[in-house]
Design a protein around this motif. Structure first.
Motif, mmCIF file in Angstrom:
data_model
loop_
_atom_site.group_PDB
_atom_site.id
_atom_site.type_symbol
_atom_site.label_atom_id
_atom_site.label_comp_id
_atom_site.label_asym_id
_atom_site.label_seq_id
_atom_site.Cartn_x
_atom_site.Cartn_y
_atom_site.Cartn_z
ATOM 1 N N TRP A 25 -1.961 -1.243 -3.076
ATOM 2 C CA TRP A 25 -3.063 -0.204 -3.465
ATOM 3 C C TRP A 25 -3.665 -0.576 -4.651
ATOM 4 C CZ3 TRP A 25 1.941 3.012 -2.399
ATOM 5 C CH2 TRP A 25 2.077 3.355 -1.186
ATOM 6 N N LEU A 26 -3.007 -1.158 -5.359
ATOM 7 C CA LEU A 26 -4.212 -1.557 -6.751
ATOM 8 C C LEU A 26 -5.141 -2.554 -6.505
ATOM 9 C CD1 LEU A 26 -3.970 -1.802 -10.062
ATOM 10 C CD2 LEU A 26 -2.581 -3.826 -9.710
ATOM 11 N N VAL A 27 -4.826 -3.582 -5.729
ATOM 12 C CA VAL A 27 -5.996 -4.534 -5.185
ATOM 13 C C VAL A 27 -7.012 -3.982 -4.496
ATOM 14 C CG1 VAL A 27 -6.153 -6.471 -4.005
ATOM 15 C CG2 VAL A 27 -4.269 -6.618 -5.508
ATOM 16 N N GLU A 28 -6.401 -3.173 -3.434
ATOM 17 C CA GLU A 28 -7.456 -2.360 -2.555
ATOM 18 C C GLU A 28 -8.320 -1.296 -3.501
ATOM 19 O OE1 GLU A 28 -4.872 -2.443 1.620
ATOM 20 O OE2 GLU A 28 -4.896 -0.536 0.201
ATOM 21 N N LEU A 32 -12.499 -1.469 -4.550
ATOM 22 C CA LEU A 32 -13.372 -0.328 -4.486
ATOM 23 C C LEU A 32 -14.174 0.070 -5.781
ATOM 24 C CD1 LEU A 32 -14.252 2.461 -3.230
ATOM 25 C CD2 LEU A 32 -12.283 3.473 -4.230
ATOM 26 N N MET A 33 -13.390 -0.328 -6.759
ATOM 27 C CA MET A 33 -14.200 -0.146 -8.225
ATOM 28 C C MET A 33 -15.152 -1.343 -8.359
ATOM 29 S SD MET A 33 -13.317 2.536 -9.518
ATOM 30 C CE MET A 33 -12.250 3.839 -8.396
ATOM 31 N N ALA A 122 -1.192 -10.975 2.708
ATOM 32 C CA ALA A 122 -0.768 -11.705 1.474
ATOM 33 C C ALA A 122 0.492 -11.244 0.982
ATOM 34 C CB ALA A 122 -1.816 -11.755 0.431
ATOM 35 N N LEU A 123 0.964 -9.748 0.932
ATOM 36 C CA LEU A 123 2.053 -9.445 0.407
ATOM 37 C C LEU A 123 3.170 -9.182 1.189
ATOM 38 C CD1 LEU A 123 0.071 -6.564 -1.866
ATOM 39 C CD2 LEU A 123 1.316 -9.009 -2.665
ATOM 40 N N GLY A 124 3.079 -9.593 2.519
ATOM 41 C CA GLY A 124 4.222 -9.674 3.549
ATOM 42 C C GLY A 124 4.490 -8.002 3.753
ATOM 43 N N LEU A 125 3.369 -7.302 4.095
ATOM 44 C CA LEU A 125 3.192 -5.802 4.186
ATOM 45 C C LEU A 125 2.614 -5.516 5.717
ATOM 46 C CD1 LEU A 125 2.417 -4.602 0.600
ATOM 47 C CD2 LEU A 125 4.749 -4.658 1.753
ATOM 48 N N ALA A 126 2.941 -4.413 6.190
ATOM 49 C CA ALA A 126 2.511 -3.795 7.300
ATOM 50 C C ALA A 126 2.353 -2.330 7.286
ATOM 51 C CB ALA A 126 2.957 -4.333 8.373
ATOM 52 N N SER A 127 1.458 -1.734 7.978
ATOM 53 C CA SER A 127 1.171 -0.247 8.125
ATOM 54 C C SER A 127 1.563 -0.046 9.755
ATOM 55 C CB SER A 127 -0.181 0.190 7.996
ATOM 56 O OG SER A 127 -0.388 -0.153 6.569
#
Length: 168
Positions: A25-28, A32-33, A122-127
């Motif tokens: 969430w920080l990278v995303e 955006l910023m 890259a972080l080994g995550l999924a939704s």
């Protein structure tokens, strides 16, 4: 006397998402910023007004908002985002400013999908997205460890196949 099933209750789900979701969430959010910053840079070069004061004011406001947003949003979302599934339902709690808590009976599930954006990969995550026969739209669980997401998809798919309901 027949046993009645215990009613489904809207409650806080048991499981937090992966701690690495904060980084996602920080990278995303930073991306955006940066897009907003690029708009300001473009405005700077395209504006031929003699005074740059509005640019400086907007830039300072952007900087303050960016620092606050990137320092608060990922932590807050991590504390709020929860999920759980049982043999009868999927529970989710999402959001950070607007928070939503939802429950979907397994009998209403139509599809179960897993997605992975570039940052999540890259972080080994999924939704995981659980589509139901609801006008409220699908339930989404962001920031799960990849193995947890895979098992969740497998479990929900098996439960959905075993359910005798019509998912409408």
């Amino acid at each position: 006397m027949s046993e009645q099933a215990e009613p489904l209750r809207l409650r806080e789900p048991a499981h937090l998402v992966s701690p690495r979701a904060r980084v996602m969430w920080l990278v995303e959010g930073a991306f955006l910023m940066l897009v907003l910053f690029a708009g300001q840079v473009l405005w700077w070069f395209l504006d031929d007004a003699p005074s740059r004061t509005p640019h400086v004011v907007v830039g300072l406001v952007w900087l303050v908002v960016t620092v606050l947003y990137l320092s608060i949003m990922p932590v807050w979302r991590y504390r709020v985002h929860r999920w759980e599934h049982t043999e009868t339902a999927v529970y989710t709690q999402t959001g950070w400013l607007d928070q939503e808590r939802r429950i979907a009976p397994v009998s209403r599930i139509q599809t179960v999908d897993m997605t992975r954006g570039p940052v999540a990969q890259a972080l080994g995550l999924a939704s995981v997205t659980v589509t139901t026969a609801s006008a409220a739209g699908p339930l989404k669980i962001h920031g799960l460890d990849l193995d947890v997401a895979r098992h969740l998809v497998e479990d929900l798919t098996a439960l959905t196949i075993a359910e005798r309901g019509d998912a409408t």
